[in-house]
Write an enzyme that holds these catalytic residues in place. Structure first.
Site, PDB file in Angstrom:
ATOM      1  N   LYS A 133      63.863 -45.203  83.546  1.00  0.00           N
ATOM      2  CA  LYS A 133      64.503 -46.257  84.342  1.00  0.00           C
ATOM      3  C   LYS A 133      63.650 -46.614  85.565  1.00  0.00           C
ATOM      4  O   LYS A 133      63.565 -47.778  85.945  1.00  0.00           O
ATOM      5  CB  LYS A 133      65.914 -45.822  84.790  1.00  0.00           C
ATOM      6  CG  LYS A 133      66.943 -45.901  83.656  1.00  0.00           C
ATOM      7  CD  LYS A 133      67.366 -47.327  83.420  1.00  0.00           C
ATOM      8  CE  LYS A 133      68.274 -47.657  82.274  1.00  0.00           C
ATOM      9  NZ  LYS A 133      68.547 -46.811  81.191  1.00  0.00           N
ATOM     10  N   LYS A 144      63.204 -46.393  70.035  1.00  0.00           N
ATOM     11  CA  LYS A 144      64.517 -46.285  69.394  1.00  0.00           C
ATOM     12  C   LYS A 144      65.242 -47.627  69.410  1.00  0.00           C
ATOM     13  O   LYS A 144      64.951 -48.489  70.255  1.00  0.00           O
ATOM     14  CB  LYS A 144      65.351 -45.218  70.099  1.00  0.00           C
ATOM     15  CG  LYS A 144      65.658 -45.560  71.528  1.00  0.00           C
ATOM     16  CD  LYS A 144      66.708 -44.655  72.138  1.00  0.00           C
ATOM     17  CE  LYS A 144      67.050 -45.151  73.526  1.00  0.00           C
ATOM     18  NZ  LYS A 144      68.136 -44.515  74.198  1.00  0.00           N
ATOM     19  N   LYS A 201      70.336 -51.222  72.955  1.00  0.00           N
ATOM     20  CA  LYS A 201      71.175 -52.389  73.198  1.00  0.00           C
ATOM     21  C   LYS A 201      70.386 -53.532  73.811  1.00  0.00           C
ATOM     22  O   LYS A 201      70.707 -54.689  73.630  1.00  0.00           O
ATOM     23  CB  LYS A 201      72.327 -52.015  74.142  1.00  0.00           C
ATOM     24  CG  LYS A 201      73.288 -51.003  73.543  1.00  0.00           C
ATOM     25  CD  LYS A 201      74.544 -50.865  74.407  1.00  0.00           C
ATOM     26  CE  LYS A 201      75.308 -49.601  74.100  1.00  0.00           C
ATOM     27  NZ  LYS A 201      75.106 -48.535  75.103  1.00  0.00           N
TER      28      LYS A 201
HETATM   29  P1  TYM Z   1      74.648 -45.056  75.008  1.00  0.00           P
HETATM   30  O1  TYM Z   1      75.703 -46.001  75.411  1.00  0.00           O
HETATM   31  O2  TYM Z   1      73.231 -45.403  75.288  1.00  0.00           O
HETATM   32  O3  TYM Z   1      74.768 -44.748  73.464  1.00  0.00           O
HETATM   33  C1  TYM Z   1      75.996 -44.346  72.867  1.00  0.00           C
HETATM   34  C2  TYM Z   1      75.732 -43.314  71.778  1.00  0.00           C
HETATM   35  O4  TYM Z   1      74.834 -43.859  70.804  1.00  0.00           O
HETATM   36  C3  TYM Z   1      73.730 -42.987  70.625  1.00  0.00           C
HETATM   37  N1  TYM Z   1      72.516 -43.788  70.351  1.00  0.00           N
HETATM   38  C4  TYM Z   1      71.666 -43.547  69.347  1.00  0.00           C
HETATM   39  N2  TYM Z   1      71.663 -42.614  68.387  1.00  0.00           N
HETATM   40  C5  TYM Z   1      70.656 -42.654  67.487  1.00  0.00           C
HETATM   41  N3  TYM Z   1      69.671 -43.599  67.501  1.00  0.00           N
HETATM   42  C6  TYM Z   1      69.644 -44.556  68.450  1.00  0.00           C
HETATM   43  N4  TYM Z   1      68.694 -45.483  68.446  1.00  0.00           N
HETATM   44  C7  TYM Z   1      70.665 -44.557  69.445  1.00  0.00           C
HETATM   45  N5  TYM Z   1      70.942 -45.353  70.504  1.00  0.00           N
HETATM   46  C8  TYM Z   1      72.078 -44.859  71.049  1.00  0.00           C
HETATM   47  C9  TYM Z   1      73.600 -42.230  71.934  1.00  0.00           C
HETATM   48  O5  TYM Z   1      72.919 -41.017  71.745  1.00  0.00           O
HETATM   49  C10 TYM Z   1      75.047 -42.055  72.308  1.00  0.00           C
HETATM   50  O6  TYM Z   1      75.595 -40.930  71.666  1.00  0.00           O
HETATM   51  N6  TYM Z   1      74.793 -41.516  78.544  1.00  0.00           N
HETATM   52  C11 TYM Z   1      75.455 -42.014  77.352  1.00  0.00           C
HETATM   53  C12 TYM Z   1      76.914 -42.336  77.555  1.00  0.00           C
HETATM   54  C13 TYM Z   1      77.717 -41.208  78.090  1.00  0.00           C
HETATM   55  C14 TYM Z   1      78.084 -40.016  77.415  1.00  0.00           C
HETATM   56  C15 TYM Z   1      78.859 -39.269  78.355  1.00  0.00           C
HETATM   57  C16 TYM Z   1      77.863 -39.521  76.140  1.00  0.00           C
HETATM   58  C17 TYM Z   1      78.232 -41.158  79.349  1.00  0.00           C
HETATM   59  N7  TYM Z   1      78.931 -39.989  79.488  1.00  0.00           N
HETATM   60  C18 TYM Z   1      79.400 -38.044  78.009  1.00  0.00           C
HETATM   61  C19 TYM Z   1      78.376 -38.277  75.820  1.00  0.00           C
HETATM   62  C20 TYM Z   1      79.155 -37.547  76.750  1.00  0.00           C
HETATM   63  C21 TYM Z   1      74.752 -43.290  76.910  1.00  0.00           C
HETATM   64  O7  TYM Z   1      74.161 -43.976  77.683  1.00  0.00           O
HETATM   65  O8  TYM Z   1      74.954 -43.610  75.596  1.00  0.00           O
END
Ligand code: TYM
Length: 336
Positions: free
Chosen positions: A113, A195, A198
């Site tokens: 970031k 990867k 979004k």
């Molecule tokens: P976020 O919103 O970026 O993504 C949500 C979930 O999707 C998974 N993910 C992926 N898995 C495989 N390949 C990819 N290309 C890919 N892109 C996204 C992420 O691993 C995630 O599981 N920090 C977290 C949100 C969060 C969270 C938490 C998760 C906040 N608090 C507590 C677990 C527990 C995030 O930004 O995910």
């Protein structure tokens, strides 16, 4: 027998995509019968990157709707919005006293970031893993279904929980990243660069809201090459990615056919036709996403239903969260 507790969250920073689905949401749906599940929309986390807040509410609703459309049953799980559970913020405060600047600065996502938005290196961004730990520990969860990119955050959550326990007494169970397979999943972008995400290359990301036509176009453009140079070669990661996606949405026979073709191919005798493979994958993917897209759109348009579900989810989440907070306050000595 008491069910194990599971927590996971998704940031409402854009449309959900196949990485979110195969890395996380698919596991949520499988886990909902076996575990006591808490799934939420991480809208506080999304503020770290200063999103357009006029869009935020819509995005929160979409994440809720898409989760249900993927098969999550809000009667079986607690499905809620992070900002509706203020207990998380209080635990975040306590955990911040146990998190050190040096380790936070070393977090891979923080370094990314800093590189991407050098003009906005705020303290929320630095303590992002602390808030994430609070999300998990407030429900005293032990399993956290996430993709590979969140692994380090879970390691940090374990460290914070461990430090809390050493300082104040054994209160918090240690949480682990979870996937049904042996390894956490990482779905690559279809252009083979990094990867699927979004916000990056949208033409190389398949969203759960994409039309059938968009899905076809994007998959047909996915990166491939001239084929393997010798039989039974190791697949380059962008080819492996297409096979991974195919293994999820196509029939076993279809997958096996292309797998056999790949293994039998060599330079001068290339049996696998990536064009045919992509065409097949595109059709199967479009069929897979179609019902999710339709169902999500219907739920998203039902404001009354959404409000009811979010309220119900927050109540369930707050019940256990306030219990945890009581234990925590007592452990720290704040129960004056
Ligand atoms: P976020 O919103 O970026 O993504 C949500 C979930 O999707 C998974 N993910 C992926 N898995 C495989 N390949 C990819 N290309 C890919 N892109 C996204 C992420 O691993 C995630 O599981 N920090 C977290 C949100 C969060 C969270 C938490 C998760 C906040 N608090 C507590 C677990 C527990 C995030 O930004 O995910």
């Amino acid at each position: 027998m008491l069910k194990e507790v599971v927590v996971s969250g998704i940031r409402p920073t854009g449309y959900l995509h196949l990485g979110n689905y195969f890395g996380a949401m698919r596991n949520y749906v499988r886990m909902q019968d076996e575990y006591n599940c808490y799934f939420f929309v991480a809208n506080w986390h999304s503020l770290t990157t200063h999103p357009d807040t006029r869009e935020l509410k819509n995005s929160v609703h979409r994440v809720i709707a898409e989760n249900i459309a993927c098969g999550l049953d809000p009667e079986k799980v607690a499905l809620y919005v992070q900002s509706d559970v203020p207990e998380i913020a209080e635990l975040y405060l306590y955990l911040n006293m146990l998190a050190y600047k040096g380790e936070l600065e070393k977090t891979a996502t923080f370094k990314d970031k800093v590189r991407l938005q050098p003009e906005n290196v705020n303290a929320g961004l630095l303590t992002y893993p602390v808030l994430m730990a609070a999300d998990v520990l407030i429900q005293r969860a032990v399993k956290v279904p996430v993709g590979k990119d969140q692994e380090q955050h879970l390691e940090m959550a374990r460290n914070f929980a461990d430090r809390f326990n050493h300082r104040y007494g054994e209160v918090l169970p240690l949480p682990y990243a979870f996937n049904y397979g042996d390894e956490l999943i990482k779905i690559l972008s279809l252009d083979g660069i990094g990867k699927m995400s979004k916000s990056e290359n949208q033409m190389a990301t398949i969203y759960l809201a994409d039309s059938d036509d968009h899905i076809r176009k994007k998959i047909m453009k996915a990166k491939t090459d001239q084929g393997p140079a010798e039989p039974n070669s190791i697949k380059p990661d962008y080819i492996q990615n297409l096979f991974t996606l195919m293994s999820q949405v196509s029939s076993k026979d279809t997958y096996q056919k292309f797998e056999d073709d790949f293994n039998a191919s060599s330079e001068g005798n290339c049996i696998i036709r990536y064009g045919d493979m992509k065409k097949q994958l595109a059709e199967d993917m479009a069929q897979f996403i179609h019902p999710i897209r339709e169902k999500a759109a219907a739920i998203q348009n039902d404001e009354v239903l959404l409000q009811k579900l979010m309220k119900q989810g927050a109540e369930k989440a707050r019940e256990r969260a306030s219990e945890t907070l009581k234990i925590i306050r007592e452990a720290i000595g704040l129960n004056n």
